[in-house]
Design an enzyme around this catalytic site. Structure first.
Site, mmCIF file in Angstrom:
data_model
loop_
_atom_site.group_PDB
_atom_site.id
_atom_site.type_symbol
_atom_site.label_atom_id
_atom_site.label_comp_id
_atom_site.label_asym_id
_atom_site.label_seq_id
_atom_site.Cartn_x
_atom_site.Cartn_y
_atom_site.Cartn_z
ATOM 1 N N LYS A 14 0.836 -1.216 0.000
ATOM 2 C CA LYS A 14 0.000 0.000 0.000
ATOM 3 C C LYS A 14 0.869 1.263 0.000
ATOM 4 O O LYS A 14 0.648 2.176 -0.785
ATOM 5 C CB LYS A 14 -0.925 0.028 1.245
ATOM 6 C CG LYS A 14 -1.843 -1.184 1.360
ATOM 7 C CD LYS A 14 -2.784 -1.086 2.560
ATOM 8 C CE LYS A 14 -2.118 -1.192 3.927
ATOM 9 N NZ LYS A 14 -1.498 -2.513 4.200
ATOM 10 N N ARG A 89 -10.218 0.164 7.893
ATOM 11 C CA ARG A 89 -9.762 -1.170 8.299
ATOM 12 C C ARG A 89 -10.836 -1.955 8.997
ATOM 13 O O ARG A 89 -10.599 -3.088 9.411
ATOM 14 C CB ARG A 89 -8.624 -1.002 9.288
ATOM 15 C CG ARG A 89 -7.248 -1.092 8.677
ATOM 16 C CD ARG A 89 -6.266 -0.773 9.799
ATOM 17 N NE ARG A 89 -5.084 -1.551 9.687
ATOM 18 C CZ ARG A 89 -3.986 -1.147 9.066
ATOM 19 N NH1 ARG A 89 -3.941 0.010 8.472
ATOM 20 N NH2 ARG A 89 -2.930 -1.925 9.043
ATOM 21 N N ARG A 128 11.887 -6.283 5.904
ATOM 22 C CA ARG A 128 11.852 -4.861 6.258
ATOM 23 C C ARG A 128 12.211 -4.659 7.729
ATOM 24 O O ARG A 128 12.909 -3.711 8.086
ATOM 25 C CB ARG A 128 10.477 -4.253 5.956
ATOM 26 C CG ARG A 128 10.492 -2.725 6.115
ATOM 27 C CD ARG A 128 9.175 -2.078 5.762
ATOM 28 N NE ARG A 128 8.128 -2.559 6.653
ATOM 29 C CZ ARG A 128 6.847 -2.280 6.508
ATOM 30 N NH1 ARG A 128 6.446 -1.545 5.483
ATOM 31 N NH2 ARG A 128 5.960 -2.750 7.339
ATOM 32 N N ARG A 134 11.095 -1.389 11.825
ATOM 33 C CA ARG A 134 9.777 -0.951 12.286
ATOM 34 C C ARG A 134 9.356 -1.877 13.426
ATOM 35 O O ARG A 134 9.443 -3.102 13.305
ATOM 36 C CB ARG A 134 8.776 -1.011 11.120
ATOM 37 C CG ARG A 134 7.775 0.133 11.170
ATOM 38 C CD ARG A 134 6.879 0.155 9.957
ATOM 39 N NE ARG A 134 5.627 -0.537 10.217
ATOM 40 C CZ ARG A 134 4.604 -0.540 9.392
ATOM 41 N NH1 ARG A 134 4.688 0.099 8.232
ATOM 42 N NH2 ARG A 134 3.505 -1.189 9.687
ATOM 43 N N ARG A 145 -0.940 -9.192 13.357
ATOM 44 C CA ARG A 145 -1.502 -8.239 12.383
ATOM 45 C C ARG A 145 -2.283 -8.980 11.300
ATOM 46 O O ARG A 145 -3.319 -8.502 10.828
ATOM 47 C CB ARG A 145 -0.374 -7.415 11.745
ATOM 48 C CG ARG A 145 0.207 -6.366 12.714
ATOM 49 C CD ARG A 145 1.618 -5.956 12.330
ATOM 50 N NE ARG A 145 1.723 -5.234 11.079
ATOM 51 C CZ ARG A 145 2.870 -5.052 10.415
ATOM 52 N NH1 ARG A 145 4.003 -5.552 10.900
ATOM 53 N NH2 ARG A 145 2.885 -4.386 9.288
HETATM 54 P P1 AP5 Z 1 4.681 -1.563 1.928
HETATM 55 O O1 AP5 Z 1 4.465 -0.771 0.711
HETATM 56 O O2 AP5 Z 1 5.251 -0.905 3.123
HETATM 57 O O3 AP5 Z 1 3.322 -2.322 2.328
HETATM 58 P P2 AP5 Z 1 2.117 -1.826 3.183
HETATM 59 O O4 AP5 Z 1 0.918 -2.491 2.632
HETATM 60 O O5 AP5 Z 1 2.108 -0.341 3.261
HETATM 61 O O6 AP5 Z 1 2.511 -2.512 4.568
HETATM 62 P P3 AP5 Z 1 2.420 -1.968 6.046
HETATM 63 O O7 AP5 Z 1 3.292 -2.824 6.863
HETATM 64 O O8 AP5 Z 1 2.599 -0.495 6.099
HETATM 65 O O9 AP5 Z 1 0.908 -2.324 6.344
HETATM 66 P P4 AP5 Z 1 0.122 -2.304 7.650
HETATM 67 O O10 AP5 Z 1 -1.251 -2.212 7.146
HETATM 68 O O11 AP5 Z 1 0.450 -3.409 8.551
HETATM 69 O O12 AP5 Z 1 0.686 -1.019 8.423
HETATM 70 P P5 AP5 Z 1 0.094 0.423 8.742
HETATM 71 O O13 AP5 Z 1 1.238 1.326 8.849
HETATM 72 O O14 AP5 Z 1 -1.014 0.753 7.851
HETATM 73 O O15 AP5 Z 1 5.561 -2.821 1.529
HETATM 74 C C1 AP5 Z 1 6.017 -3.726 2.495
HETATM 75 C C2 AP5 Z 1 7.440 -4.184 2.145
HETATM 76 O O16 AP5 Z 1 7.380 -4.954 0.947
HETATM 77 C C3 AP5 Z 1 8.406 -3.036 1.886
HETATM 78 O O17 AP5 Z 1 9.658 -3.366 2.392
HETATM 79 C C4 AP5 Z 1 8.430 -2.930 0.363
HETATM 80 O O18 AP5 Z 1 9.651 -2.433 -0.113
HETATM 81 C C5 AP5 Z 1 8.182 -4.366 -0.064
HETATM 82 N N1 AP5 Z 1 7.447 -4.478 -1.329
HETATM 83 C C6 AP5 Z 1 6.419 -3.683 -1.764
HETATM 84 N N2 AP5 Z 1 5.977 -4.085 -2.979
HETATM 85 C C7 AP5 Z 1 6.729 -5.168 -3.313
HETATM 86 C C8 AP5 Z 1 6.764 -6.020 -4.457
HETATM 87 N N3 AP5 Z 1 5.926 -5.860 -5.486
HETATM 88 N N4 AP5 Z 1 7.650 -7.047 -4.446
HETATM 89 C C9 AP5 Z 1 8.511 -7.226 -3.409
HETATM 90 N N5 AP5 Z 1 8.550 -6.432 -2.312
HETATM 91 C C10 AP5 Z 1 7.667 -5.420 -2.263
HETATM 92 O O19 AP5 Z 1 -0.528 0.174 10.209
HETATM 93 C C11 AP5 Z 1 0.313 -0.119 11.309
HETATM 94 C C12 AP5 Z 1 -0.525 -0.211 12.576
HETATM 95 O O20 AP5 Z 1 -1.132 1.064 12.838
HETATM 96 C C13 AP5 Z 1 -1.700 -1.198 12.569
HETATM 97 O O21 AP5 Z 1 -1.291 -2.503 12.914
HETATM 98 C C14 AP5 Z 1 -2.619 -0.571 13.618
HETATM 99 O O22 AP5 Z 1 -2.166 -0.858 14.919
HETATM 100 C C15 AP5 Z 1 -2.444 0.911 13.372
HETATM 101 N N6 AP5 Z 1 -3.409 1.445 12.382
HETATM 102 C C16 AP5 Z 1 -3.105 1.969 11.167
HETATM 103 N N7 AP5 Z 1 -4.220 2.335 10.521
HETATM 104 C C17 AP5 Z 1 -5.250 2.040 11.341
HETATM 105 C C18 AP5 Z 1 -6.668 2.157 11.226
HETATM 106 N N8 AP5 Z 1 -7.237 2.662 10.100
HETATM 107 N N9 AP5 Z 1 -7.435 1.736 12.265
HETATM 108 C C19 AP5 Z 1 -6.872 1.231 13.394
HETATM 109 N N10 AP5 Z 1 -5.544 1.072 13.560
HETATM 110 C C20 AP5 Z 1 -4.734 1.480 12.543
HETATM 111 MG MG MG Z 2 2.186 1.042 4.884
#
Ligand code: AP5
Ligand code: MG
Length: 189
Positions: A14, A89, A128, A134, A145
């Site tokens: 994402k 979410r 990562r 992280r 997660r």
């Molecule tokens: P990346 O692009 O970072 O993926 P992502 O989907 O953004 O993954 P996140 O870990 O950020 O998702 P998440 O939903 O767990 O975290 P968030 O910060 O939203 O890619 C991941 C890795 O893969 C990178 O190293 C990248 O380089 C690699 N990659 C990408 N594309 C690739 C490809 N095609 N091939 C190979 N490698 C690739 O949320 C974190 C926490 O915050 C949650 O757990 C929760 O506690 C809280 N939170 C956030 N939003 C909410 C909400 N709306 N409601 C409640 N709690 C929330």
């Molecule tokens: Mg992200």
């Protein structure tokens, strides 16, 4: 205005694809995870609350998240559109987003569901975690997660299908290839 929900499990890409969309289409980007991590870094009250949930792989309560989302959204001036990354979410968040946009005479243009097999998600996030450290990128928290994703977030796939906004994107392959598939969907809107 283009209002794009970029959806998918942890590690589905994402954030990676959002950065490209910002550059190509000049959109604003809201990553609720990035917002919360910045609050933690700055040691705010919100950050202290959020840290407990994030470190445990759990979601921040809906009411809190919805308020944050609305205030970030309203801070954008003369926006061409917004990418919602990591929000909604839960069904409650999806309903709140729909209401919030409707109150501003807007709607979600499309929900892009980046689908990636679990093994690949695990590999990406562990890598990562080793590289950037992280706090929630360790095997135990990643597993939590993913459980939260399946139980609370994945039901949004059907919700957006019923709302007529759903678009499936194969999230495995090169970052450029995936981006091209996403652009093909957006350019048809
Ligand atoms: P990346 O692009 O970072 O993926 P992502 O989907 O953004 O993954 P996140 O870990 O950020 O998702 P998440 O939903 O767990 O975290 P968030 O910060 O939203 O890619 C991941 C890795 O893969 C990178 O190293 C990248 O380089 C690699 N990659 C990408 N594309 C690739 C490809 N095609 N091939 C190979 N490698 C690739 O949320 C974190 C926490 O915050 C949650 O757990 C929760 O506690 C809280 N939170 C956030 N939003 C909410 C909400 N709306 N409601 C409640 N709690 C929330
Ligand atoms: Mg992200």
């Amino acid at each position: 205005m283009l209002n794009i929900v970029i959806f998918g499990a942890p590690g589905s890409g994402k954030g990676t694809q959002s950065a490209r969309l910002v550059e190509k289409y000049g959109l604003n980007h809201i990553s609720t995870g990035d917002v919360l991590r910045a609050e933690i870094k700055n040691g705010t009250e919100l950050g202290k609350t959020a840290k407990g949930y994030i470190d445990n792989g759990q979601l921040i309560p809906d009411a809190l998240m919805i308020d944050i989302l609305a205030s970030v959204f309203d801070s954008f001036k003369d926006s061409k559109g917004v990418i919602f990354d990591g929000f909604p979410r839960t069904i409650a968040q999806a309903e709140a987003l729909k209401t919030m946009l409707a109150e501003r005479n807007q709607e979600v243009s499309v929900m892009l569901d980046l689908e990636v097999p679990e093994e690949e998600l695990m590999t990406r996030l562990i890598k990562r975690g080793q590289e950037s450290g992280r706090a929630d990128d360790n095997e135990e928290t990643i597993k939590k997660r993913l459980v939260v994703y399946h139980s609370q977030t994945a039901p949004l796939i059907d919700w957006y299908k019923k709302d007529g906004k759903y678009s499936h994107i194969k999230g495995v392959g090169t970052m450029d290839g995936i981006f091209a598939d996403i652009c093909a969907v957006i350019d048809k809107l």
